[in-house]
Design an enzyme around this catalytic site. Structure first.
Site, short mmCIF file in Angstrom:
data_model
loop_
_atom_site.label_atom_id
_atom_site.label_comp_id
_atom_site.label_asym_id
_atom_site.label_seq_id
_atom_site.Cartn_x
_atom_site.Cartn_y
_atom_site.Cartn_z
N ARG A 91 0.88 -1.02 -0.02
CA ARG A 91 -0.30 -0.18 0.41
C ARG A 91 0.49 1.12 0.46
O ARG A 91 0.05 2.04 -0.11
CB ARG A 91 -0.64 0.08 1.31
CG ARG A 91 -1.73 -0.63 1.43
CD ARG A 91 -2.45 -1.22 2.53
NE ARG A 91 -1.89 -1.47 3.74
CZ ARG A 91 -1.94 -1.99 4.54
NH1 ARG A 91 -3.09 -1.82 5.10
NH2 ARG A 91 -1.25 -2.97 5.00
N SER A 129 -8.05 -3.76 7.73
CA SER A 129 -8.91 -3.98 8.24
C SER A 129 -9.08 -3.61 9.86
O SER A 129 -10.67 -3.54 10.12
CB SER A 129 -8.37 -5.92 8.49
OG SER A 129 -8.31 -6.69 7.22
N1 COA Z 1 -5.50 -3.14 1.01
C1 COA Z 1 -6.11 -3.21 1.88
N2 COA Z 1 -5.71 -3.93 3.14
C2 COA Z 1 -4.81 -4.74 2.98
C3 COA Z 1 -3.69 -4.56 2.31
C4 COA Z 1 -5.08 -4.22 0.64
N3 COA Z 1 -4.35 -4.38 -0.54
N4 COA Z 1 -3.10 -5.55 1.89
C5 COA Z 1 -2.69 -5.55 3.07
N5 COA Z 1 -3.45 -4.80 3.96
C6 COA Z 1 -3.89 -5.20 5.28
C7 COA Z 1 -4.33 -5.68 6.20
O1 COA Z 1 -6.30 -5.34 5.96
C8 COA Z 1 -3.74 -5.98 7.76
O2 COA Z 1 -4.77 -5.03 8.25
P1 COA Z 1 -4.54 -5.06 10.00
O3 COA Z 1 -3.32 -4.82 9.83
O4 COA Z 1 -5.29 -3.72 9.97
O5 COA Z 1 -5.49 -5.83 10.07
C9 COA Z 1 -2.43 -5.79 7.09
O6 COA Z 1 -2.26 -4.83 5.75
C10 COA Z 1 -1.59 -6.58 6.69
O7 COA Z 1 -2.21 -7.51 7.17
P2 COA Z 1 -2.28 -9.23 6.16
O8 COA Z 1 -2.12 -8.68 4.77
O9 COA Z 1 -2.87 -9.80 6.65
O10 COA Z 1 -0.86 -10.00 6.67
P3 COA Z 1 -0.69 -10.24 8.26
O11 COA Z 1 0.43 -9.32 8.72
O12 COA Z 1 -2.12 -9.85 8.97
O13 COA Z 1 -0.03 -11.07 7.47
C11 COA Z 1 1.14 -13.70 6.85
C12 COA Z 1 0.63 -11.68 6.80
C13 COA Z 1 -0.03 -14.43 6.84
C14 COA Z 1 1.55 -13.83 4.78
C15 COA Z 1 2.07 -13.61 7.71
O14 COA Z 1 1.98 -13.29 8.83
C16 COA Z 1 2.58 -15.48 7.50
O15 COA Z 1 2.91 -16.03 5.96
N6 COA Z 1 2.88 -15.98 8.50
C17 COA Z 1 3.04 -17.41 8.60
C18 COA Z 1 4.32 -17.94 9.34
C19 COA Z 1 4.98 -17.80 8.45
O16 COA Z 1 5.29 -17.73 7.21
N7 COA Z 1 5.70 -16.12 8.55
C20 COA Z 1 7.08 -15.56 7.58
C21 COA Z 1 7.89 -16.90 7.68
S1 COA Z 1 8.90 -16.84 9.50
#
Ligand code: COA
Length: 163
Positions: A91, A129
């Site tokens: 973003r 979110s």
């Molecule tokens: N538009 C609007 N909002 C967006 C967006 C978009 N295009 N892309 C991301 N976001 C927001 C989400 O709503 C979220 O907001 P919030 O924090 O207010 O809830 C935020 O950006 C990031 O969240 P998200 O994209 O859901 O990612 P995350 O950080 O929650 O999780 C994973 C990312 C699931 C990819 C990551 O945690 C993961 O892979 N976990 C598994 C363990 C692992 O393998 N870790 C990596 C190696 S150690």
């Protein structure tokens, strides 16, 4: 060969920003697996089942989309699902450091899975979110930021739905 991408996240709930990334990702991949992380450290508002239901409703008009959930390492899940890539949205510059770190970590864990970034649509750059939940909690109008079904679910969750 079918090109498969995993679009992972918390989706608590899915927003129009996510939908925009999925729509554009469909032009690059034959199939997108939208995968909810189960073991997130984030305190979720919606259960995994509720989030899946919101994903299904928000993406119902799109073909070649699978809605799934996973536990553990994302790259392990990507290998298990025979995915070629991890799709992520960017973003703003503030997303870069975290995404950069995660992409490099994932690459060092599994070299065969590439991370592909799409820059968020300008309209959605300011939403997440969390900010949507914050506005919905106080009955703010977020109808232009989420699918109508998600809007309804948020209203129900915060006690603003019509009887
Ligand atoms: N538009 C609007 N909002 C967006 C967006 C978009 N295009 N892309 C991301 N976001 C927001 C989400 O709503 C979220 O907001 P919030 O924090 O207010 O809830 C935020 O950006 C990031 O969240 P998200 O994209 O859901 O990612 P995350 O950080 O929650 O999780 C994973 C990312 C699931 C990819 C990551 O945690 C993961 O892979 N976990 C598994 C363990 C692992 O393998 N870790 C990596 C190696 S150690």
């Amino acid at each position: 060969m079918e090109r498969i991408a995993i679009y992972p996240g918390s989706f608590d709930p899915i927003t129009n920003g996510h939908i925009d990334i999925i729509k554009r990702g469909r032009k690059l991949f034959d199939k997108i697996i939208v995968a909810i992380l189960c073991n997130s450290s984030k305190n979720a508002l919606f259960t995994i089942e509720e989030r899946k239901e919101m994903l299904r409703n928000s993406l119902h008009d799109m073909t070649n989309i699978e809605i799934a959930s996973f536990d553990g390492l994302l790259v392990d899940y990507a290998v298990e699902r025979k995915a070629d890539a991890i799709l992520r949205g960017m973003r703003a510059i503030s997303d870069f450091e975290y995404e950069f770190q995660m992409a490099l970590m994932n690459r060092s864990l599994q070299r065969n899975v590439q991370t592909v970034f799409l820059i968020s649509g300008l309209k959605w750059i300011f939403i997440s979110s969390s900010v949507i939940k914050e506005a919905a909690r106080y009955n703010g109008d977020i109808s232009n930021m989420v699918h109508p079904f998600v809007d309804k679910k948020l209203k129900e969750k915060f006690g603003f739905s019509n009887p």
